[in-house]
Design a protein around this motif. Structure first.
Motif, PDB file in Angstrom:
ATOM      1  N   VAL A 100       0.826  -1.202   0.000  1.00 58.89           N
ATOM      2  CA  VAL A 100       0.000   0.000   0.000  1.00 58.89           C
ATOM      3  C   VAL A 100       0.869   1.264   0.000  1.00 58.89           C
ATOM      4  N   ARG A 101       2.009   1.201   0.668  1.00 57.12           N
ATOM      5  CA  ARG A 101       2.925   2.354   0.665  1.00 57.12           C
ATOM      6  C   ARG A 101       3.348   2.690  -0.762  1.00 57.12           C
ATOM      7  N   ASP A 102       3.733   1.665  -1.514  1.00 55.26           N
ATOM      8  CA  ASP A 102       4.131   1.874  -2.912  1.00 55.26           C
ATOM      9  C   ASP A 102       2.956   2.362  -3.756  1.00 55.26           C
ATOM     10  N   ALA A 103       1.766   1.846  -3.455  1.00 56.37           N
ATOM     11  CA  ALA A 103       0.583   2.249  -4.218  1.00 56.37           C
ATOM     12  C   ALA A 103       0.310   3.739  -4.037  1.00 56.37           C
ATOM     13  N   PHE A 104       0.454   4.251  -2.818  1.00 57.93           N
ATOM     14  CA  PHE A 104       0.223   5.675  -2.591  1.00 57.93           C
ATOM     15  C   PHE A 104       1.317   6.531  -3.225  1.00 57.93           C
ATOM     16  N   PHE A 105       2.553   6.025  -3.222  1.00 56.52           N
ATOM     17  CA  PHE A 105       3.612   6.748  -3.919  1.00 56.52           C
ATOM     18  C   PHE A 105       3.283   6.859  -5.403  1.00 56.52           C
ATOM     19  N   LYS A 106       2.841   5.742  -5.997  1.00 61.65           N
ATOM     20  CA  LYS A 106       2.470   5.754  -7.411  1.00 61.65           C
ATOM     21  C   LYS A 106       1.259   6.647  -7.655  1.00 61.65           C
ATOM     22  N   CYS A 107       0.348   6.686  -6.696  1.00 56.66           N
ATOM     23  CA  CYS A 107      -0.828   7.556  -6.796  1.00 56.66           C
ATOM     24  C   CYS A 107      -0.406   9.021  -6.929  1.00 56.66           C
ATOM     25  N   ILE A 108       0.445   9.492  -6.022  1.00 56.92           N
ATOM     26  CA  ILE A 108       0.882  10.892  -6.053  1.00 56.92           C
ATOM     27  C   ILE A 108       1.717  11.155  -7.302  1.00 56.92           C
ATOM     28  N   SER A 109       2.601  10.215  -7.632  1.00 56.36           N
ATOM     29  CA  SER A 109       3.460  10.378  -8.800  1.00 56.36           C
ATOM     30  C   SER A 109       2.643  10.450 -10.081  1.00 56.36           C
ATOM     31  N   SER A 110       1.640   9.594 -10.210  1.00 55.43           N
ATOM     32  CA  SER A 110       0.807   9.579 -11.414  1.00 55.43           C
ATOM     33  C   SER A 110       0.006  10.865 -11.555  1.00 55.43           C
ATOM     34  N   ALA A 111      -0.546  11.336 -10.447  1.00 54.91           N
ATOM     35  CA  ALA A 111      -1.316  12.582 -10.492  1.00 54.91           C
ATOM     36  C   ALA A 111      -0.409  13.769 -10.813  1.00 54.91           C
ATOM     37  N   ASN A 112       0.800  13.767 -10.266  1.00 56.53           N
ATOM     38  CA  ASN A 112       1.771  14.819 -10.564  1.00 56.53           C
ATOM     39  C   ASN A 112       2.120  14.821 -12.049  1.00 56.53           C
ATOM     40  N   ASN A 113       2.397  13.638 -12.583  1.00 64.25           N
ATOM     41  CA  ASN A 113       2.733  13.533 -14.007  1.00 64.25           C
ATOM     42  C   ASN A 113       1.576  13.974 -14.883  1.00 64.25           C
ATOM     43  N   ARG A 114       0.347  13.630 -14.463  1.00 62.21           N
ATOM     44  CA  ARG A 114      -0.819  14.009 -15.260  1.00 62.21           C
ATOM     45  C   ARG A 114      -1.016  15.520 -15.259  1.00 62.21           C
ATOM     46  N   SER A 115      -0.765  16.167 -14.123  1.00 64.91           N
ATOM     47  CA  SER A 115      -0.878  17.620 -14.056  1.00 64.91           C
ATOM     48  C   SER A 115       0.114  18.279 -15.007  1.00 64.91           C
ATOM     49  N   GLN A 116       1.341  17.768 -15.018  1.00 63.47           N
ATOM     50  CA  GLN A 116       2.355  18.311 -15.925  1.00 63.47           C
ATOM     51  C   GLN A 116       1.968  18.076 -17.382  1.00 63.47           C
ATOM     52  N   THR A 117       1.529  16.853 -17.675  1.00 61.79           N
ATOM     53  CA  THR A 117       1.151  16.514 -19.048  1.00 61.79           C
ATOM     54  C   THR A 117      -0.037  17.330 -19.514  1.00 61.79           C
ATOM     55  N   LEU A 118      -1.010  17.512 -18.629  1.00 68.00           N
ATOM     56  CA  LEU A 118      -2.190  18.294 -18.968  1.00 68.00           C
ATOM     57  C   LEU A 118      -1.803  19.703 -19.396  1.00 68.00           C
ATOM     58  N   GLY A 119      -0.902  20.305 -18.642  1.00 68.91           N
ATOM     59  CA  GLY A 119      -0.450  21.651 -18.991  1.00 68.91           C
ATOM     60  C   GLY A 119       0.224  21.691 -20.353  1.00 68.91           C
ATOM     61  N   HIS A 120       1.088  20.708 -20.623  1.00 70.53           N
ATOM     62  CA  HIS A 120       1.783  20.655 -21.915  1.00 70.53           C
ATOM     63  C   HIS A 120       0.790  20.447 -23.064  1.00 70.53           C
ATOM     64  N   GLU A 121      -0.167  19.540 -22.847  1.00 67.94           N
ATOM     65  CA  GLU A 121      -1.154  19.264 -23.908  1.00 67.94           C
ATOM     66  C   GLU A 121      -1.998  20.493 -24.221  1.00 67.94           C
ATOM     67  N   LEU A 122      -2.438  21.168 -23.182  1.00 67.01           N
ATOM     68  CA  LEU A 122      -3.282  22.341 -23.390  1.00 67.01           C
ATOM     69  C   LEU A 122      -2.514  23.455 -24.085  1.00 67.01           C
ATOM     70  N   LYS A 123      -1.242  23.613 -23.726  1.00 68.30           N
ATOM     71  CA  LYS A 123      -0.435  24.630 -24.368  1.00 68.30           C
ATOM     72  C   LYS A 123      -0.202  24.295 -25.833  1.00 68.30           C
ATOM     73  N   GLU A 124       0.106  23.028 -26.126  1.00 70.17           N
ATOM     74  CA  GLU A 124       0.328  22.611 -27.515  1.00 70.17           C
ATOM     75  C   GLU A 124      -0.939  22.783 -28.357  1.00 70.17           C
ATOM     76  N   ASN A 125      -2.067  22.417 -27.769  1.00 72.50           N
ATOM     77  CA  ASN A 125      -3.331  22.553 -28.507  1.00 72.50           C
ATOM     78  C   ASN A 125      -3.648  24.000 -28.815  1.00 72.50           C
ATOM     79  N   SER A 126      -3.321  24.896 -27.876  1.00 72.14           N
ATOM     80  CA  SER A 126      -3.606  26.318 -28.105  1.00 72.14           C
ATOM     81  C   SER A 126      -2.721  26.887 -29.199  1.00 72.14           C
ATOM     82  N   LEU A 127      -1.489  26.367 -29.308  1.00 68.89           N
ATOM     83  CA  LEU A 127      -0.580  26.862 -30.343  1.00 68.89           C
ATOM     84  C   LEU A 127      -1.001  26.397 -31.730  1.00 68.89           C
ATOM     85  N   LYS A 128      -1.747  25.278 -31.803  1.00 70.97           N
ATOM     86  CA  LYS A 128      -2.197  24.752 -33.084  1.00 70.97           C
ATOM     87  C   LYS A 128      -3.386  25.512 -33.634  1.00 70.97           C
ATOM     88  N   LYS A 129      -4.070  26.244 -32.747  1.00 74.31           N
ATOM     89  CA  LYS A 129      -5.309  26.911 -33.180  1.00 74.31           C
ATOM     90  C   LYS A 129      -5.070  28.363 -33.551  1.00 74.31           C
TER      91      LYS A 129
END
Length: 272
Positions: free
Chosen positions: A243-272
């Motif tokens: 469970v300790r590892d699962a929570f580490f992966k939980c925070i890490s995955s959400a952190n990565n998704r936040s970063q990716t979301l920002g990059h995706e939104l920025k890239e999409n805005s540059l295409k329009k």
């Protein structure tokens, strides 16, 4: 401060509710607009006795509280409400202050914050970052706004993705744990209502111990974990199931998704 909320979802509702209760916002000076859901807009206006956006007005504060994916489309409608003295406060996960500035063509005061929905109860944990254009009074007002709905800490913007993963999404993790505990208790023979009340009070009590006892979580855990006892057996099962590892992966995955979301939104805005 004449304040406009762009978006009427759960975060806007929570922040509005907490700040109005605390008196930081005055309902006579709070306005709201929502892109599509007129019924939701009417509900929130009625609940808080606030006003629909006046399209001919400029605002002292604009709070960006739409879904992050809707920011690009909403940006064009935001510009008419801006003046050189407007303070923009964003609670959008993943979207940087630089991107907000570029998309709105706005070289002024921007704060980026990550509260959570416990703001409605005055219990949010909020991190906030500022660009270089805020006046001392704008910075103080922003801190006061988020302190009115819990605790608030100033951080560097680059830490906000991780904080989004931790405390922004954090209440959902706790609700998930509560859901699992209740389900296990019911499966093992407790009545549903009793299981729910015991789980709720157990989490509330543990939270109070964390915030009021002055002891760290590790020490509190050790204090109730007797050698050979029931708590030790339960924690051993959690460790066996990683469970300790699962929570580490939980925070890490959400952190990565936040970063990716920002990059995706920025890239999409540059295409329009």
């Amino acid at each position: 401060m004449k304040t406009l909320f762009i978006g009427a979802g759960s975060m806007a509702h929570a922040l509005m509710s907490g700040a109005l209760k605390a008196g930081v916002l005055n309902n006579e000076e709070v306005y709201v607009t929502n892109r599509a859901n007129q019924e939701r807009l009417n509900e929130i206006m009625h609940e808080f006795c606030i006003r629909k956006v006046n399209r001919a007005s400029r605002y002292d504060v604009i709070i960006l509280a739409m879904k992050p994916k809707d920011f690009h489309e909403a940006a064009d409608s935001v510009r008419p409400y801006l003046s050189g003295n407007t303070l923009i406060i964003s609670v959008l996960a993943g979207i940087t202050m630089e991107h907000i500035s570029d998309r709105l063509d706005f070289k002024g005061a921007i704060a980026r914050a990550m509260p959570n929905t416990s703001a409605a109860m005055g219990k949010s944990a909020t991190a906030v970052a500022f660009n270089q254009y805020l006046s001392p009074s704008q910075k103080e007002w922003t801190k006061t706004l988020f302190q009115s709905v819990g605790i608030a800490a100033e951080v560097e913007e680059e830490k906000l993705d991780l904080i989004t993963a931790l405390s922004g999404s954090g209440p959902a993790y706790i609700y998930y744990v509560a859901e699992i505990l209740k389900h296990a208790a019911v499966e093992l023979g407790l009545e549903e209502g009793l299981a729910e009340s015991l789980v709720t009070q157990t989490i509330a009590g543990a939270s109070a111990m964390l915030s009021e006892s002055g002891l760290e979580a590790r020490e509190l855990r050790r204090n109730v974990t007797s050698a050979g006892g029931t708590t030790e057996a339960g924690i051993a099962a959690l460790e066996d199931h990683q469970v300790r590892d699962a929570f580490f992966k939980c925070i890490s995955s959400a952190n990565n998704r936040s970063q990716t979301l920002g990059h995706e939104l920025k890239e999409n805005s540059l295409k329009k």
